[in-house]
Design an enzyme around this catalytic site. Structure first.
Site, PDB file in Angstrom:
ATOM      1  N   LEU A 251       0.777  -1.325  -0.099  1.00  0.00           N
ATOM      2  CA  LEU A 251      -0.176  -0.075   0.016  1.00  0.00           C
ATOM      3  C   LEU A 251       0.894   1.138  -0.171  1.00  0.00           C
ATOM      4  O   LEU A 251       1.656   1.412   0.820  1.00  0.00           O
ATOM      5  CB  LEU A 251      -0.825   0.043   1.267  1.00  0.00           C
ATOM      6  CG  LEU A 251      -1.786  -1.040   1.375  1.00  0.00           C
ATOM      7  CD1 LEU A 251      -2.468  -0.829   2.922  1.00  0.00           C
ATOM      8  CD2 LEU A 251      -2.903  -1.184   0.374  1.00  0.00           C
ATOM      9  N   GLU A 252       0.551   2.125  -0.976  1.00  0.00           N
ATOM     10  CA  GLU A 252       1.354   3.540  -1.095  1.00  0.00           C
ATOM     11  C   GLU A 252       0.088   4.127  -0.801  1.00  0.00           C
ATOM     12  O   GLU A 252      -0.744   4.665  -1.686  1.00  0.00           O
ATOM     13  CB  GLU A 252       1.925   3.634  -2.248  1.00  0.00           C
ATOM     14  CG  GLU A 252       3.121   2.974  -2.647  1.00  0.00           C
ATOM     15  CD  GLU A 252       3.444   3.428  -4.196  1.00  0.00           C
ATOM     16  OE1 GLU A 252       3.370   4.638  -4.391  1.00  0.00           O
ATOM     17  OE2 GLU A 252       3.778   2.608  -4.774  1.00  0.00           O
ATOM     18  N   LEU A 253      -0.115   4.891   0.553  1.00  0.00           N
ATOM     19  CA  LEU A 253      -1.062   5.886   0.783  1.00  0.00           C
ATOM     20  C   LEU A 253      -0.639   7.255   0.848  1.00  0.00           C
ATOM     21  O   LEU A 253       0.238   7.536   0.326  1.00  0.00           O
ATOM     22  CB  LEU A 253      -1.790   5.297   2.151  1.00  0.00           C
ATOM     23  CG  LEU A 253      -2.032   3.692   2.022  1.00  0.00           C
ATOM     24  CD1 LEU A 253      -2.878   3.303   3.292  1.00  0.00           C
ATOM     25  CD2 LEU A 253      -3.032   3.270   0.878  1.00  0.00           C
TER      26      LEU A 253
END
Ligand code: NAD
Length: 500
Positions: A251-253
């Site tokens: 996840l790249e949030l």
């Protein structure tokens, strides 16, 4: 305008199974730029079948590393050959300036080259000492399988490249789903991969909404890995959807990135000018819509008035206009939704006591056509504090908040007081202090006397709610691989442990 077929399955372009389409708007004037296929769950399923077949029965996962690397390099060359065309399309689709679009093409090409170099630099398996001359023990790395790559709207080409390049380098097959707002350059990238010689079915694309296509890809039993770039809510939902299948999830949030300026950085005229200039660059690149935006200025109290005064003066002079126009420094926001979000956050900040130093509204249109565009003036909000939503939440708009500190400890505490932890900047003329502060910051990237640079060879990703896993660097390649230990007994003999 006729609809483009933008769903790519098994090497063929097709329309959505439902026949549905979506208008893609030019954010500079809200006119229709393109009409694309609006995929749904049926299209997601078809793309996964193609990727699964290409992985289980196709040649790609078993293609020698040197050949896979050569394909990545050809893709990089094609990106550069088509640089102007793709940069223009990215600018029209996302509102970026042409210069920002060109920069993204260059960085995407660098990414393909980096992963080509990385996989070919490896020596193969790692022999481990099993403690016996009669055992050969080797750890090898194999592709994970079918990867679902879900990207957001703020740097569509670059994000797609940063997922596709390591996924292909490792030998995976994939389905990419770009943001429904900005799918056009990802469509072009899939064409370039085919032109570079990627076998049919290895890279598939489904355009459509997250709630239909994205959710289906994340939950699909034949998907082995989900790499998601987007907001925290989408990230949480993807994790939940992927959990029953125990898929790998990266996840790249978001981020709410502090830019800490010590007074010593402003001691000379040149130092002051550079720090102000870079604070503008940190906050207003891509109209503040970069995930690395330095949207929280944390400046030492003794230089605040001078610093903020100059910052606001220059922010007022930023040239707004359609991203494709010559000399424009800030383009429009990507959508009516982002514009409304920005307006709402600025209104809430002013209601909570922030002091407006520049911007704070929609500018006069630069031409008649752009009156309906999603423009917002670069905005500087002084006298902010951590209690304000505008300081705590990621906005993705041209809004810079100002907080102040008196001591180094206070600066560090402020910069770390965020649920996110993506990136931070430190400005100081004292290298010892700068490195000391950098060491204490809980952020995935810390820039000292700079802001924004990302290298394909250096890990990018966040602490805290900014996500899990890393894009770029060897860690990104590892994300797309399974480690396998092969233990070979060269002189097998009975154990006599049971009934022997
Ligand atoms: P978003 O979460 O709304 O959407 C991102 C992508 O996920 C889109 O393709 C969308 O269609 C899809 N999606 C949405 N909900 C989904 C769900 N439940 N299941 C599966 N897919 C779903 O985010 P956005 O508004 O497109 O992008 C902005 C966000 O992305 C910001 O928070 C920004 O910081 C973040 N971002 C982070 C990085 C990074 O490097 N960390 C890079 C770029 C963007």
């Amino acid at each position: 305008m006729s609809a483009q077929q933008t769903i790519h399955v098994g090497g063929e372009w097709r329309e959505a199974a439902s026949g549905a389409t979506r208008d893609i708007l030019d954010p500079a004037d809200a006119t229709v730029l393109a009409v694309v296929s609006e995929g749904g769950t049926e299209d997601a399923d078809a793309a996964v079948v193609a990727a699964r077949t290409a992985f289980d029965a196709g040649a790609w996962p078993r293609t020698p590393v040197a050949e896979r690397a050569a394909l990545l390099r050809r893709t990089a060359d094609l990106l550069i050959r088509n640089r102007e065309k793709i940069a223009l399309l990215e600018s029209q689709d996302s509102g970026k300036t042409l210069e920002e679009g060109r920069d993204d093409v260059d960085r995407a090409a660098d990414t393909f080259r980096y992963f080509a170099d990385l996989v070919t630099s490896e020596s193969g398996g790692r022999v481990v000492d099993a403690g016996s001359d009669t055992v050969l023990s080797v750890v090898v790395h194999e592709p994970v399988g079918v990867c679902a790559l879900i990207t957001s709207w703020n740097s569509p080409l670059l994000q797609a490249g940063r997922k596709i390049a390591p996924a292909l380098a490792a030998g995976n097959t994939l389905v990419v789903k770009p943001s429904a707002l900005t799918p056009l350059t990802t469509v072009d990238l899939i064409d370039l991969l085919a032109e570079a010689g990627l076998p049919a079915g290895v890279a598939n694309l489904v355009t459509g909404a997250g709630a239909a296509v994205g959710v289906r890809l994340a939950a699909h039993p034949d998907v082995d890995l989900v790499s998601f770039t987007g907001g925290p809510n989408g990230g949480t939902e993807v994790s939940r959807a992927a959990a029953p299948g125990v898929k790998k999830v990266a996840l790249e949030l978001g981020g709410k990135n502090p830019n800490v300026v010590f007074a010593d950085a402003c001691a000379t005229t040149e130092g002051f000018d550079t720090a102000v200039d870079q604070a503008l660059n940190a906050a207003f690149v891509h109209s503040g819509q970069a995930r690395s935006a330095g949207s929280r200025l944390i400046v030492e109290e003794s230089v605040r008035e001078r610093f903020v005064g100059e910052l606001a003066r220059r922010a007022e002079r930023i040239r707004l206009g359609r991203g494709t126009a010559e000399g424009v420094e800030c383009g429009p926001l990507v959508s009516a939704g982002q514009l409304a979000r920005t307006e709402e956050y600025v209104a809430s900040a002013l209601a909570e006591g922030a002091v407006l130093r520049s911007g704070g509204g929609r500018p006069e249109p630069s031409d008649e056509r752009s009156a309906d565009g999603y423009f917002y003036a670069p905005t500087v909000l002084d006298q902010c504090h951590r209690g304000m939503r505008v300081v705590r939440d990621e906005i993705l708009g041209p809004v810079l908040t100002v907080e102040t500190f008196r001591t180094e400890d206070e600066a560090v505490a402020l910069a770390n007081d965020t649920a996110y932890g993506l990136a931070a900047g430190v400005w100081s003329s004292d290298p010892g202090r700068a490195r000391r502060v950098a060491g204490r910051l809980r952020h995935g990237t810390v820039w000292i006397n700079d802001f924004h640079p990302c290298l394909p060879q250096a890990e990018w990703g966040g602490f805290g709610r900014s996500g899990t896993g890393r894009t770029s660097g060897p860690t990104a390649l590892a994300t797309y691989r399974e480690a396998k230990h092969v233990y070979q007994n060269l002189t097998p003999h009975p154990t006599r442990r049971f009934a022997g």
